[in-house]
Enzyme design. Structure first.
Site: not given
Ligand code: ASP
Length: 357
Positions: A203, A233-234, A257
């Site tokens: 990300t 995700g987050d 996330g």
């Molecule tokens: N946080 C992101 C998600 O869960 C992925 C990542 O940052 O690695 O979609």
């Protein structure tokens, strides 16, 4: 009254070269102030912070600067964690998530599971500015983007398609696909699944403090590799993938996330600042909570620690910055007005991340 600068001047003042859709919804430039600006990002954001800082110095709104900065990574087909070239879902379709927050207005907007749109962070800004809502998803988000003039873009590059196909051929026990013999494997695919391959996601987060002491931030991602269609995700969730309070600071995250959604870590970090913590300590506290609340055995190592990673980044209203991750060895990018550099961040555990984290 402060004179504003028109959109064409936005181009003159540093946005030349960025696509027009990155500008959709950007505010007019304002004369810069006299406070020291700071821009931070996850480790993949060297060019992001450079672009954002250039724009902030020219008088761009901090959120617009952050969006223009991450747009470079959204457009980069070699970053497989964001935008064009992102690793697709299990059906081979790239679905993007992004969110923005704007300090002076305490506004926020987000899109999730959006397809065929290159700059989801810019769409999130329009959700914030041109709707009465905070989050649009899927086809509704896509149609909203089209309505505002965002062009259709095929986000699945040839390399990402081959990576996905190879994943299917080697992982699916449900069908009869056969992977190519090693000597016929595309070198790009071999590189991706090479010895150092441990990540399954990625990300970019960027937080910007401008020369007036105002904050803006964005997080944009293609999410978990080969995810279930519709998995979010987050990153596009306000309070989880990013959060700011214009009186305190701005924070964001990358990593697993789901762990972050269960802890609303970016909100926790900014509230940590309110309680008097340094940015690094506020990020470490968020890591501690992720660790302590991770009750699921299949997500723990032999010592009961998370078998995944999360990383947090924070900048304060007065320009201090810091970050932390669960596992050692992580970095963030910082531009303090003079130069951009990678800096190590703190970690909850001293060891390197476990395989696959
Ligand atoms: N946080 C992101 C998600 O869960 C992925 C990542 O940052 O690695 O979609």
């Amino acid at each position: 009254m402060v004179p504003s600068v028109h959109r064409r001047d936005f181009f003159k003042n540093g946005l030349a070269g960025l696509s027009a859709s990155v500008l959709l919804g950007a505010a007019p430039m304002q004369p810069p102030g006299d406070r020291r600006p700071v821009v931070i990002s996850s480790a993949n954001g060297l060019r992001t912070v450079e672009k954002a800082m250039e724009l902030i110095k020219a008088g761009a709104d901090p959120l617009d600067a952050a969006i223009a900065g991450v747009a470079i990574v959204e457009e980069d087909p070699t970053d497989h964690t964001v935008g064009l070239g992102g690793i697709p879902n299990e059906e081979g379709i790239v679905e993007l998530d992004a969110a923005v927050m704007h300090g002076p207005s305490h506004g926020g907007g987000a899109v999730a599971s959006i397809r065929n749109i290159l700059h989801p962070a810019a769409v999130a800004r329009l959700v914030m500015k041109r709707t009465d809502h905070c989050l649009l998803v899927g086809d509704g988000a896509y149609r909203f983007a089209k309505m505002h003039g965002f062009p259709d873009t095929e986000l699945l590059t040839d390399v990402a398609r081959k990576i996905w196909l190879y994943w299917k051929e080697t992982n699916s026990k449900l069908d009869d696909r056969i992977p190519p013999p090693p000597e016929e494997l595309d070198p790009e695919v071999r590189k991706f699944f090479g010895e150092s391959y441990v990540r399954e996601h990625g990300t970019i987060h960027c937080s910007a403090l401008d020369t007036h002491g105002n904050l803006g931030c964005t997080t944009t991602t293609s999410g978990l590799y080969y995810k279930m269609p519709g998995r979010v995700g987050d990153s596009p969730i306000l309070g989880a993938g990013l959060w700011l309070d214009n009186e305190l600071g701005s924070a964001g995250s990358t990593g697993r996330g789901e762990a972050n959604l269960l802890n609303l870590s970016s909100h926790t970090i900014v509230e940590g600042l309110r309680g008097g913590k340094s940015p690094q300590d506020a990020c470490l506290e968020a890591c501690k909570r992720v660790f302590e609340r991770n009750k699921v055995k299949r997500l723990q190592d032999a010592k009961g620690r998370p078998d995944f990673n999360v990383k947090f980044y924070c900048v304060t209203k007065d320009g201090k910055f810091g970050g932390a991750s669960l596992w050692a060895g992580a970095e963030m990018v910082v531009h303090d007005g003079d130069s951009a550099r990678l800096v190590p961040i703190a970690s909850l555990f001293n060891e390197q991340p476990p395989e696959g984290a």
